[in-house]
Write a protein that holds these residues in place. Structure first.
Motif, PDB file in Angstrom:
ATOM      1  N   ARG A  20       0.708  -1.043   0.101  1.00  0.00           N
ATOM      2  CA  ARG A  20      -0.070   0.042  -0.042  1.00  0.00           C
ATOM      3  C   ARG A  20       0.683   1.259  -0.099  1.00  0.00           C
ATOM      4  N   GLY A  23       2.155   2.138  -3.216  1.00  0.00           N
ATOM      5  CA  GLY A  23       0.959   2.642  -4.389  1.00  0.00           C
ATOM      6  C   GLY A  23       0.110   1.729  -4.624  1.00  0.00           C
ATOM      7  N   SER A  25      -3.298  -0.126  -5.141  1.00  0.00           N
ATOM      8  CA  SER A  25      -4.685   0.034  -4.937  1.00  0.00           C
ATOM      9  C   SER A  25      -5.403  -0.365  -3.769  1.00  0.00           C
ATOM     10  N   ASP A  26      -6.598   0.194  -3.359  1.00  0.00           N
ATOM     11  CA  ASP A  26      -7.544  -0.348  -2.503  1.00  0.00           C
ATOM     12  C   ASP A  26      -8.048  -1.708  -2.885  1.00  0.00           C
ATOM     13  N   ASN A  28      -6.654  -3.931  -5.471  1.00  0.00           N
ATOM     14  CA  ASN A  28      -5.838  -4.771  -5.234  1.00  0.00           C
ATOM     15  C   ASN A  28      -5.556  -5.466  -3.848  1.00  0.00           C
ATOM     16  N   GLU A 133       0.398   1.479 -10.217  1.00  0.00           N
ATOM     17  CA  GLU A 133      -0.840   1.555 -10.929  1.00  0.00           C
ATOM     18  C   GLU A 133      -1.660   0.358 -10.720  1.00  0.00           C
ATOM     19  N   PRO A 134      -3.063   0.602 -10.485  1.00  0.00           N
ATOM     20  CA  PRO A 134      -3.773  -0.699 -10.240  1.00  0.00           C
ATOM     21  C   PRO A 134      -3.547  -1.549 -11.529  1.00  0.00           C
TER      22      PRO A 134
END
Length: 138
Positions: A20, A23, A25-26, A28, A133-134
């Motif tokens: 997290r 970076g 994503s929530d 992922n 990046e997601p």
């Protein structure tokens, strides 16, 4: 060292927080939190695998023993005489398998997703590049 599922679950939770910070994503992070994590005696030098919503790691780091980091946010143990010397890093192995869960493939470039790992090595330097990046699960 031999790892048990309780230790592995604790390390997975710490790793998700590290990702997290890099970076992740929530969405992922939620995918990784839903993964079943298991310890098994895997054949030969296999350290782990990710398949069908689960991550499996070898119980004893392919016979060499795992380095199970009590302080996963620092790498101070990774020097020539440190306690990680000669053992496979469980945090790197788990991060690699989490990469597979999120759709990343194996590489041969020395990064986290390299298909081989050397005992005494930690490969978490490229997390920002991998997880900024997601990712879409394939």
């Amino acid at each position: 060292a031999i790892v048990d599922e309780s230790e592995l679950s604790e390390l997975a939770a710490a790793l998700i927080e590290i990702l997290r910070s890099a970076g992740l994503s929530d969405a992922n992070a939620a995918q990784l939190e839903d993964v079943s994590i298991e310890v098994r005696d895997l054949p030969g030098r296999q350290l782990g695998y990710a398949r069908d919503g689960r991550v499996v790691v070898d119980v004893d780091g392919a016979g060499l023993g795992w380095f199970i980091d009590a302080t996963p946010t620092d790498d101070v143990e990774f020097n020539s005489a440190g306690p990680a010397n000669g053992r496979y890093d469980l945090l790197t192995t788990l991060a690699h398998e989490f990469g597979h869960v999120l759709g990343l493939g194996d590489t041969t470039d020395g990064s986290l997703m390299d298909e081989t790992l050397v005992p005494g090595e930690r490969r978490l330097t490229d997390l920002d590049d991998l997880f900024a990046e997601p990712l879409e699960v394939l």
